[in-house]
Structure formats: structure tokens, C-alpha cells
Design a protein around this motif. Structure first.
Motif, PDB file in Angstrom:
ATOM      1  N   ILE A  86       6.492  -2.009 -15.961  1.00  0.00           N
ATOM      2  CA  ILE A  86       7.300  -3.184 -16.313  1.00  0.00           C
ATOM      3  C   ILE A  86       8.770  -2.804 -16.180  1.00  0.00           C
ATOM      4  O   ILE A  86       9.227  -1.816 -16.762  1.00  0.00           O
ATOM      5  N   TRP A  87       9.486  -3.586 -15.384  1.00  0.00           N
ATOM      6  CA  TRP A  87      10.882  -3.327 -15.054  1.00  0.00           C
ATOM      7  C   TRP A  87      11.756  -4.355 -15.763  1.00  0.00           C
ATOM      8  O   TRP A  87      11.484  -5.549 -15.721  1.00  0.00           O
ATOM      9  N   ASN A  88      12.809  -3.885 -16.426  1.00  0.00           N
ATOM     10  CA  ASN A  88      13.760  -4.772 -17.080  1.00  0.00           C
ATOM     11  C   ASN A  88      14.822  -5.185 -16.070  1.00  0.00           C
ATOM     12  O   ASN A  88      15.599  -4.358 -15.586  1.00  0.00           O
ATOM     13  N   VAL A  89      14.857  -6.454 -15.726  1.00  0.00           N
ATOM     14  CA  VAL A  89      15.757  -6.941 -14.680  1.00  0.00           C
ATOM     15  C   VAL A  89      17.217  -6.784 -15.090  1.00  0.00           C
ATOM     16  O   VAL A  89      18.076  -6.434 -14.274  1.00  0.00           O
ATOM     17  N   GLU A  90      17.531  -7.030 -16.367  1.00  0.00           N
ATOM     18  CA  GLU A  90      18.911  -6.997 -16.817  1.00  0.00           C
ATOM     19  C   GLU A  90      19.475  -5.582 -16.808  1.00  0.00           C
ATOM     20  O   GLU A  90      20.614  -5.347 -16.379  1.00  0.00           O
ATOM     21  N   THR A  91      18.703  -4.611 -17.272  1.00  0.00           N
ATOM     22  CA  THR A  91      19.193  -3.234 -17.324  1.00  0.00           C
ATOM     23  C   THR A  91      18.982  -2.492 -16.006  1.00  0.00           C
ATOM     24  O   THR A  91      19.614  -1.464 -15.764  1.00  0.00           O
ATOM     25  N   GLY A  92      18.087  -3.019 -15.163  1.00  0.00           N
ATOM     26  CA  GLY A  92      17.795  -2.353 -13.905  1.00  0.00           C
ATOM     27  C   GLY A  92      17.026  -1.060 -14.069  1.00  0.00           C
ATOM     28  O   GLY A  92      17.140  -0.143 -13.253  1.00  0.00           O
ATOM     29  N   LYS A  93      16.225  -0.972 -15.140  1.00  0.00           N
ATOM     30  CA  LYS A  93      15.466   0.246 -15.418  1.00  0.00           C
ATOM     31  C   LYS A  93      14.021  -0.086 -15.768  1.00  0.00           C
ATOM     32  O   LYS A  93      13.705  -1.206 -16.167  1.00  0.00           O
ATOM     33  N   ILE A  94      13.168   0.930 -15.628  1.00  0.00           N
ATOM     34  CA  ILE A  94      11.782   0.772 -16.065  1.00  0.00           C
ATOM     35  C   ILE A  94      11.757   0.653 -17.585  1.00  0.00           C
ATOM     36  O   ILE A  94      12.300   1.504 -18.299  1.00  0.00           O
ATOM     37  N   GLU A  95      11.129  -0.425 -18.082  1.00  0.00           N
ATOM     38  CA  GLU A  95      11.024  -0.647 -19.522  1.00  0.00           C
ATOM     39  C   GLU A  95       9.873   0.153 -20.110  1.00  0.00           C
ATOM     40  O   GLU A  95      10.014   0.783 -21.163  1.00  0.00           O
ATOM     41  N   TYR A 131       0.813  -1.215   0.000  1.00  0.00           N
ATOM     42  CA  TYR A 131       0.000   0.000   0.000  1.00  0.00           C
ATOM     43  C   TYR A 131       0.846   1.265   0.000  1.00  0.00           C
ATOM     44  O   TYR A 131       0.318   2.354  -0.240  1.00  0.00           O
ATOM     45  N   ASP A 132       2.131   1.157   0.290  1.00  0.00           N
ATOM     46  CA  ASP A 132       3.005   2.324   0.214  1.00  0.00           C
ATOM     47  C   ASP A 132       3.396   2.651  -1.227  1.00  0.00           C
ATOM     48  O   ASP A 132       4.108   3.630  -1.476  1.00  0.00           O
ATOM     49  N   GLY A 133       2.950   1.825  -2.188  1.00  0.00           N
ATOM     50  CA  GLY A 133       3.225   2.066  -3.591  1.00  0.00           C
ATOM     51  C   GLY A 133       4.596   1.632  -4.049  1.00  0.00           C
ATOM     52  O   GLY A 133       4.956   1.823  -5.213  1.00  0.00           O
ATOM     53  N   LYS A 134       5.378   1.030  -3.180  1.00  0.00           N
ATOM     54  CA  LYS A 134       6.768   0.689  -3.490  1.00  0.00           C
ATOM     55  C   LYS A 134       6.909  -0.788  -3.872  1.00  0.00           C
ATOM     56  O   LYS A 134       6.246  -1.660  -3.307  1.00  0.00           O
ATOM     57  N   VAL A 135       7.801  -1.044  -4.833  1.00  0.00           N
ATOM     58  CA  VAL A 135       8.155  -2.404  -5.245  1.00  0.00           C
ATOM     59  C   VAL A 135       9.547  -2.686  -4.720  1.00  0.00           C
ATOM     60  O   VAL A 135      10.485  -1.922  -4.979  1.00  0.00           O
ATOM     61  N   ARG A 136       9.672  -3.788  -3.978  1.00  0.00           N
ATOM     62  CA  ARG A 136      10.940  -4.130  -3.339  1.00  0.00           C
ATOM     63  C   ARG A 136      11.419  -5.498  -3.797  1.00  0.00           C
ATOM     64  O   ARG A 136      10.629  -6.428  -3.981  1.00  0.00           O
ATOM     65  N   LEU A 137      12.732  -5.623  -3.953  1.00  0.00           N
ATOM     66  CA  LEU A 137      13.392  -6.859  -4.336  1.00  0.00           C
ATOM     67  C   LEU A 137      14.302  -7.269  -3.179  1.00  0.00           C
ATOM     68  O   LEU A 137      15.203  -6.526  -2.796  1.00  0.00           O
ATOM     69  N   PHE A 138      14.035  -8.453  -2.619  1.00  0.00           N
ATOM     70  CA  PHE A 138      14.757  -8.915  -1.427  1.00  0.00           C
ATOM     71  C   PHE A 138      15.595 -10.132  -1.785  1.00  0.00           C
ATOM     72  O   PHE A 138      15.081 -11.111  -2.335  1.00  0.00           O
ATOM     73  N   ARG A 145      12.969 -12.418 -16.365  1.00  0.00           N
ATOM     74  CA  ARG A 145      13.476 -11.364 -17.241  1.00  0.00           C
ATOM     75  C   ARG A 145      12.811 -10.023 -16.957  1.00  0.00           C
ATOM     76  O   ARG A 145      13.427  -8.972 -17.077  1.00  0.00           O
ATOM     77  N   TRP A 146      11.516 -10.065 -16.603  1.00  0.00           N
ATOM     78  CA  TRP A 146      10.741  -8.858 -16.346  1.00  0.00           C
ATOM     79  C   TRP A 146      10.123  -8.912 -14.957  1.00  0.00           C
ATOM     80  O   TRP A 146       9.857  -9.984 -14.403  1.00  0.00           O
ATOM     81  N   ILE A 147       9.868  -7.729 -14.414  1.00  0.00           N
ATOM     82  CA  ILE A 147       9.061  -7.551 -13.214  1.00  0.00           C
ATOM     83  C   ILE A 147       7.909  -6.637 -13.597  1.00  0.00           C
ATOM     84  O   ILE A 147       8.099  -5.655 -14.323  1.00  0.00           O
ATOM     85  N   ALA A 148       6.711  -6.972 -13.133  1.00  0.00           N
ATOM     86  CA  ALA A 148       5.546  -6.125 -13.420  1.00  0.00           C
ATOM     87  C   ALA A 148       4.781  -5.874 -12.134  1.00  0.00           C
ATOM     88  O   ALA A 148       4.716  -6.733 -11.245  1.00  0.00           O
ATOM     89  N   SER A 149       4.197  -4.690 -12.031  1.00  0.00           N
ATOM     90  CA  SER A 149       3.384  -4.333 -10.865  1.00  0.00           C
ATOM     91  C   SER A 149       2.148  -3.578 -11.326  1.00  0.00           C
ATOM     92  O   SER A 149       2.207  -2.790 -12.276  1.00  0.00           O
ATOM     93  N   GLY A 150       1.028  -3.833 -10.657  1.00  0.00           N
ATOM     94  CA  GLY A 150      -0.216  -3.163 -10.986  1.00  0.00           C
ATOM     95  C   GLY A 150      -0.763  -2.434  -9.780  1.00  0.00           C
ATOM     96  O   GLY A 150      -0.641  -2.903  -8.646  1.00  0.00           O
ATOM     97  N   SER A 151      -1.404  -1.281 -10.021  1.00  0.00           N
ATOM     98  CA  SER A 151      -1.700  -0.373  -8.923  1.00  0.00           C
ATOM     99  C   SER A 151      -3.095   0.231  -9.024  1.00  0.00           C
ATOM    100  O   SER A 151      -3.748   0.206 -10.075  1.00  0.00           O
ATOM    101  N   ALA A 152      -3.507   0.807  -7.883  1.00  0.00           N
ATOM    102  CA  ALA A 152      -4.744   1.589  -7.858  1.00  0.00           C
ATOM    103  C   ALA A 152      -4.608   2.880  -8.643  1.00  0.00           C
ATOM    104  O   ALA A 152      -5.619   3.546  -8.908  1.00  0.00           O
ATOM    105  N   ASP A 153      -3.398   3.256  -9.038  1.00  0.00           N
ATOM    106  CA  ASP A 153      -3.228   4.441  -9.887  1.00  0.00           C
ATOM    107  C   ASP A 153      -3.544   4.147 -11.359  1.00  0.00           C
ATOM    108  O   ASP A 153      -3.338   4.993 -12.228  1.00  0.00           O
TER     109      ASP A 153
END
Length: 299
Positions: free
Chosen positions: A80-89, A33-40, A67-75
């Protein structure tokens, strides 16, 4: 406690298969609910904050091979995040409604989005070209759970299978290539938040307050009773021997799939929102309203 958000933790997952990138080899993904995506990192216990939405996060997912990370929100966006480049795709802004559920196809090219509130629908997006492929409609209310099974009644028959659950109480099987609703697999009286398929495609579990466990091969249906309020999530262990469920009643239940009975009950101080087994089936990872993502060992 493995990691912590600044508000209730809502969704958690591991990659489905062995990740192709070493960046997520031992990674657990969470959103809240804090809107944050975390990788542990589950080995060295480092936590990395990847990015942030402008609203609550309802669902996070890895693509099958990480290869990808995706998150969906109330916004009403999907990031979609590119894992290899470490950036938002890319940021998908055309969902038109609250994004409640996400899942990738096995080839990692297509992302399926379940949404709803004003208008329930399922959308398919080509991740690489950033194009919407099609939109399915058939639910009167929100689509709260979507699953692309590893296997469903045999590899050949599972090639284009999508399973969804929604507020009309139905659990539906779709052909995502044609957009056709093939059948209604389960029917509940209340909203369906939880849908899960076993690794080898034999079992389907879905829940409102009662969990319906269906043997897909012979169509025998079992009802697992015990929760006293809505079931938020169900998940099979990687070996398909166990089913875990969490509920508004502030309990987590562990069920024997072959015996169709409850083996143990974990009472929690705050409501658990999502659960996942570790790849070795030895622990449960739970995210909940106390803002934490915790590990429970299974004896």
C-alpha cells in the motif's frame, strides 16, 4: 502506446472519483509481470516507477479518491502506497496465497483482497490500523475478481455490498460488514476472471467465455456471445452505455449495453489482460502481453 513494462502488463486503472491529491489528478496506474508498479501522467506523458514486488503483479488499484495505491502479487504480498507522502505505507504479508484481485471500500479505510491457489478466500484489511478485520471463505478455488459497486440497487442497499467471482463459476454478493453471502448473482460453467458493475447500479457483467449481462433491477439476464476463449476483463463506460471485454482469443469487444449487442471488435497481436475506459468514455486503455499499455479511441 502510453507506457511500457519489461514483461506483460497485467492490470490498469484510474481513480474512481476526482482525486483529492494533485499527485494523481491525471494519473493512470499499471502493474505487470516485471513486478513493477508505474504511475503515468496522461497529460504531460511522464512515467514514474513507484516500487517493485518480488513476483508477478496480478492487480493494482487506486482507492476511490486516490489517497492510496495498492498492488497484489504472486509473491503473496500486498503493498500500500501513500500518494501524498510518496512512500510505501505498509506491506501486508499475511495473505497466505497469491493475491489476484484488490478493491477499496468507498470510504478508503478498508481494502478487500481476493486470493487463491492453495486456499481461496476474501480478506478485509483496515488500511489505517493495518489490522485484518475478517476473512470470508466460500469458494473452493481462487477468487479472481472483486468489486465494491459505486451503487447497487440504490444507495442505501449498496452500503455494504461486495461482489466477487471465482474458479467455481459463481458470482456472489456479500455483505462485507457481516461476512454473509447474500446470494449468487450469476453462475458460469468456467472460471470467472471478469466482474463489473455499472456506475448507477443497474447492470452487472461477468464472464467465462460467455458474458452474462444482468439487469439488477428486474433480474433479466442476457448472454453476450462472440468471444472464443476465456474473458479476462469486463468494464462499463462511466456513462454505462458501453461494455468492453478482452479475452484469451486476442480480441477486445465493445458492446452496447441498452441493445445487448456487439458494436465493434478490435483484434490484437498479443492477448489483452485488462481494460479501462478513460473518464470521458472516449477511449479504452488496454494492457497486454506485448508489455505495453495502449490507448484506443472510440469513434
Amino acid at each position: 502506446s502510453w507506457t511500457e513494462h519489461a514483461a506483460p502488463a497485467m492490470s490498469v486503472c484510474f481513480p474512481m472519483y476526482e482525486p483529492v491529491s494533485t499527485n494523481v489528478k491525471n494519473a493512470l496506474l499499471s502493474g505487470g509481470y516485471d513486478g513493477k508498479v508505474r504511475l503515468f501522467d496522461t497529460i504531460n506523458r511522464n512515467c514514474q516507477e513507484l516500487y517493485e514486488h518480488n513476483g508477478w503483479i496480478w492487480s493494482v488499484t487506486f482507492s476511490p479518491y486516490g489517497r492510496w495505491i495498492a498492488s497484489g502479487s504472486a509473491d503473496k504480498t500486498v503493498i500500500i502506497w501513500n500518494v501524498e507522502t510518496g512512500k510505501i505505507e505498509t506491506v501486508l504479508t499475511e495473505s497466505e496465497d497469491i493475491v489476484l484481485s484488490l478493491t477499496f471500500r468507498r470510504d478508503e479505510r478498508m481494502l478487500t483482497i481476493g486470493s487463491g491457489d492453495d486456499e481461496a478466500k476474501i480478506q478485509f484489511w483496515d488500511v489505517e490500523s493495518n489490522n485484518r478485520l475478517r476473512k470470508l471463505q466460500g469458494y473452493m478455488n481462487a477468487v479472481r475478481a472483486i468489486v465494491v459497486p459505486k451503487n447497487f440497487m440504490g444507495q442505501e442497499r449498496s452500503a455494504h455490498v461486495l461482489i466477487s467471482g471465482g474458479d467455481d463459476g459463481s458470482v456472489r454478493q456479500w455483505n462485507y460488514r457481516t461476512g454473509e453471502c447474500i446470494s449468487i448473482l450469476n453462475q458460469h460453467e468456467g472460471w470467472v476472471w471478469a466482474v463489473a458493475c455499472s456506475a448507477y447500479g443497474r447492470w452487472l457483467a461477468s464472464g467465462d467465455v460467455t458474458i452474462k449481462l444482468k439487469n439488477i433491477q428486474n433480474q433479466v439476464l442476457y448472454e453476450l456471445s462472440g468471444h472464443e476463449d476465456s474473458v479476462w476483463a469486463t468494464i462499463f463506460s462511466p456513462d454505462s452505455e458501453l461494455l468492453a471485454s478482452c479475452s484469451y482469443d486476442k480480441t477486445i469487444r465493445l458492446w452496447s449495453v441498452p441493445m445487448q449487442r456487439c458494436l465493434s471488435i478490435i483484434a490484437t497481436e498479443q492477448m489483452a489482460r485488462d481494460i479501462v475506459f478513460t473518464p470521458d468514455s472516449g477511449s479504452l486503455i488496454v494492457c497486454s502481453d506485448d508489455n505495453k499499455v495502449k490507448r484506443f479511441r472510440i469513434d
